[in-house]
Design a protein around this motif. Sequence first.
Motif, short mmCIF file in Angstrom:
data_model
loop_
_atom_site.label_atom_id
_atom_site.label_comp_id
_atom_site.label_asym_id
_atom_site.label_seq_id
_atom_site.Cartn_x
_atom_site.Cartn_y
_atom_site.Cartn_z
N UNK A 1 -1.10 93.96 -41.30
CA UNK A 1 -1.25 94.82 -39.99
C UNK A 1 0.04 94.96 -39.27
N UNK A 2 1.08 94.12 -39.73
CA UNK A 2 2.39 94.60 -39.26
C UNK A 2 2.97 95.81 -39.61
N UNK A 3 2.59 96.47 -40.57
CA UNK A 3 3.16 97.66 -41.22
C UNK A 3 2.65 98.48 -39.96
N UNK A 4 1.55 98.51 -39.25
CA UNK A 4 1.39 99.50 -38.48
C UNK A 4 2.49 99.62 -37.19
N UNK B 1 9.27 107.09 -32.51
CA UNK B 1 8.86 107.18 -30.98
C UNK B 1 7.54 108.30 -30.70
N UNK B 2 7.61 109.38 -31.32
CA UNK B 2 6.54 110.21 -31.10
C UNK B 2 5.19 109.57 -31.23
N UNK B 3 4.99 108.79 -32.55
CA UNK B 3 3.82 108.29 -32.66
C UNK B 3 3.51 107.02 -31.69
N UNK B 4 4.45 106.40 -31.42
CA UNK B 4 4.23 105.38 -30.26
C UNK B 4 3.79 106.08 -29.01
N UNK B 5 4.31 107.22 -28.68
CA UNK B 5 3.91 107.86 -27.47
C UNK B 5 2.47 108.27 -27.54
N UNK B 6 2.22 108.97 -28.93
CA UNK B 6 0.54 109.24 -28.97
C UNK B 6 -0.33 108.13 -28.83
N UNK B 7 0.21 107.08 -29.66
CA UNK B 7 -0.61 105.83 -29.72
C UNK B 7 -0.82 105.40 -27.97
#
Length: 296
Positions: free
Chosen positions: A164-167, A175-181
């Motif tokens: 799960x740490x891969x996620x 950063x863009x994916x973190x923002x979407x998340x």
Amino acid sequence: MHSSFKPPRQVKIGDAATFAGTTPRAIRHYHEIGLLPEPERGSDDRRRYGYEDMIRLLWIRKMADAGIALDDIRDAFTTGTDSEDGIANTLERLEETLAEQEAELRRQRTAVQRMRTEGSRMGLLSDFVTDRLKNLPEGSLRQTDLDTLLVTERIFGPLGAAVQATRFIVLATHPALREDSDRIDDAEEALDDSVAVDDPRVAQVAAERHTFESALQTVIEESGLGEDDDALFDAWDALHPEPTDDDEADISSGRREAGTMSAFEAIGKMPYDASPAQWRCMELAIELSAQNSPAT
């Protein structure tokens, strides 16, 4: 997802103790000394523990297992366990104790050194998980990420948490994916008890979740982290060979390690304060993933 498999929103003290690997008596003591806040009480006037209560209880158990005194744990929570001063002050007192009990407390020293090195509670997770995350930029992991890994480690073990740490590696470095998340997390959070399960927003957020998870998986595969996950399984198998006939006999006869639970048992004891609309959103997202999987 069948309703019988949904985790509870709150649990009683007995289930909370079982999940955390402690006793109701110990939990009551944590309340008495101000280490664990008093939770809500049900109509029967008994304590009911929710997600945040369980997260704090799990960290308390991790710290206690590492040899940190309860008073120091309380001080660490008061000052902020992940603040530089909070960690330094807590660990300085602990290391003075460990210096006097070197041989007996070698395991605790290892955990403390990891905690000092990582500068956060990440050092209290298993080696298998900590090693997976230790090369990330400082401050890129959030406390909520560590909370999630803590729960996963308790339910599925170090291997499950390491995978799960891969996620969180991807979210910490994109950063863009973190923002979407964050945006989708907020949208799911808004699907509270006031929202009906057939509200159009439920399906809309589910579709957004599916799109995001697909994008996340693409990054995992393209970055080579998927291959790293495969290597994790190989490394785990090397460290934990298949049980012998005698080992299997011990398990089947009930002689299991104290405090162990099956994943199914553990899921039923970890509360999540999710509304019916949030569960429906999750179900729809899973259905979309199944429909679009290559095997379908």
